[in-house]
Scaffold this active site. Structure first.
Site, PDB file in Angstrom:
ATOM      1  N   SER A 116       0.842  -1.195   0.000  1.00 57.10           N
ATOM      2  CA  SER A 116       0.000   0.000   0.000  1.00 57.10           C
ATOM      3  C   SER A 116       0.880   1.249   0.000  1.00 57.10           C
ATOM      4  O   SER A 116       1.702   1.436  -0.899  1.00 57.10           O
ATOM      5  CB  SER A 116      -0.964  -0.037   1.203  1.00 57.10           C
ATOM      6  OG  SER A 116      -1.958   0.957   1.081  1.00 57.10           O
ATOM      7  N   GLU A 212      -1.849  -2.730  -8.221  1.00 60.75           N
ATOM      8  CA  GLU A 212      -3.102  -2.887  -7.476  1.00 60.75           C
ATOM      9  C   GLU A 212      -3.441  -1.531  -6.866  1.00 60.75           C
ATOM     10  O   GLU A 212      -2.621  -0.615  -6.860  1.00 60.75           O
ATOM     11  CB  GLU A 212      -2.956  -3.958  -6.391  1.00 60.75           C
ATOM     12  CG  GLU A 212      -1.957  -3.645  -5.298  1.00 60.75           C
ATOM     13  CD  GLU A 212      -2.562  -2.955  -4.080  1.00 60.75           C
ATOM     14  OE1 GLU A 212      -3.733  -3.222  -3.752  1.00 60.75           O
ATOM     15  OE2 GLU A 212      -1.855  -2.143  -3.459  1.00 60.75           O
ATOM     16  N   HIS A 277      -4.690  -5.174  -1.519  1.00 59.64           N
ATOM     17  CA  HIS A 277      -5.782  -4.907  -0.582  1.00 59.64           C
ATOM     18  C   HIS A 277      -6.917  -5.914  -0.769  1.00 59.64           C
ATOM     19  O   HIS A 277      -8.026  -5.565  -1.155  1.00 59.64           O
ATOM     20  CB  HIS A 277      -6.320  -3.499  -0.790  1.00 59.64           C
ATOM     21  CG  HIS A 277      -5.342  -2.412  -0.478  1.00 59.64           C
ATOM     22  ND1 HIS A 277      -4.376  -2.005  -1.378  1.00 59.64           N
ATOM     23  CD2 HIS A 277      -5.172  -1.654   0.630  1.00 59.64           C
ATOM     24  CE1 HIS A 277      -3.675  -1.018  -0.835  1.00 59.64           C
ATOM     25  NE2 HIS A 277      -4.130  -0.795   0.378  1.00 59.64           N
TER      26      HIS A 277
END
Length: 307
Positions: A116, A212, A277
């Protein structure tokens, strides 16, 4: 793109430091994550500001200097074998330029895990330290604490990396074909935000790019991809692996957008690799040579992620 140096795998009893380069961590989640690590026969130590909050911006785990000092202190501690990020959120970009990269390079290679917002640090560790890093679940994340699949895959990567040299997708090829290259990538928004910064690589040439994101509307994903395309960052990429797109509008709409923006690259693009995620996220090493078979939905590493 060259392969990067592989850190040494962990052994029972290894000391691992938990740091929060981005957002603060709830105490109960931190304790649950530490319990998991102790159950793996690891010796976790917690950096001072993991549960701290910035006085003005409570989305940050303390000041930028505090978070940088935590990460650098853990990395440069000779008793620490691995540094695990507690969570993402936001804040890594604010502290990355405060790190003493010469001191961290002198401390030698170690295992580094996160995803992330930690994408900014994956990039910096690649360009400044030349080091393989692990894009995987974080020590106080819900997935790490509660999901058996995520735990098992990360644990195997840390202790027995030769057992997880093949990673399979759960979906079809968006663009068929096979390709070889060095793995890299992370959160799309962070890769776009990294353009032009001191730690950014010039592009993804020679790489197998893992992408992502979470909670982004289609037009925002479009903007990030278009920015990278216009900057020439995708030039020479060998293949693309797509992870999770949680809360990014409907799967069909996201798929159509990814096909529109990535389909013209002329390289294999594989979907649903289950990193990022999502529930049960797998761990993907960045900086290793691998082969992508988009038709079969497999990523096969030439060598284990860790020595």
């Amino acid at each position: 793109m060259k392969e990067l140096a592989r850190p040494t795998r962990l052994a029972p009893g290894a000391r691992v430091a938990v740091v929060a380069p981005s957002g603060p961590v709830p105490e109960e989640r931190l304790q649950a994550g530490l319990d998991v690590l102790r159950g793996w026969d690891l010796d976790p130590v917690v950096a001072p500001h993991v549960t701290a909050r910035h006085g003005t911006f409570d989305y940050l785990a303390g000041t930028d200097r505090d978070r940088a000092a935590d990460l650098q202190g853990a990395w440069c501690d000779p008793s620490v074998d691995a540094v695990l990020c507690a969570r993402g959120g936001y804040g890594a970009q604010r502290m990355v330029d405060l790190l003493d990269w010469e001191a961290m390079r002198a401390a030698g290679p170690k295992v580094f895990v996160g995803f992330s917002d930690i994408t900014a640090l994956h990039e910096a560790f690649a360009t400044r330290l030349g080091l393989v890093t692990l894009h995987g679940p974080m020590a106080a994340g819900v997935d790490f604490v509660k999901n058996d699949r995520a735990q098992r895959h990360l644990r195997a990567t840390l202790f027995a990396p030769e057992t997880v040299r093949a990673i399979a997708s759960g979906g079809p090829a968006l663009v068929p074909g096979r390709a070889r290259g060095v793995t890299l990538g992370g959160c799309l928004a962070l890769l776009a935000a990294d353009l032009g910064t001191p730690h950014a690589r010039p592009g993804a040439a020679g790489g197998l790019l893992c992408l992502e994101d979470v909670g982004e509307e289609a037009y925002r994903l479009d903007r990030y991809l278009t920015q990278l395309l216009r900057a020439g960052w995708f030039d020479g990429v060998r293949g693309v692996l797509l992870g999770s797109w949680k809360d990014c509008e409907t799967p069909d709409r996201v798929r159509a957008l990814l096909a529109d923006r990535l389909g013209g690259l002329g390289v294999p693009v594989a979907e649903e690799f289950g990193f990022g995620h999502c529930e049960g996220a797998v761990t993907v090493p960045f900086g290793v040579m691998a082969e992508l078979d988009a038709d079969a939905g497999t990523l096969t590493l030439d060598e284990p992620a860790l020595r």
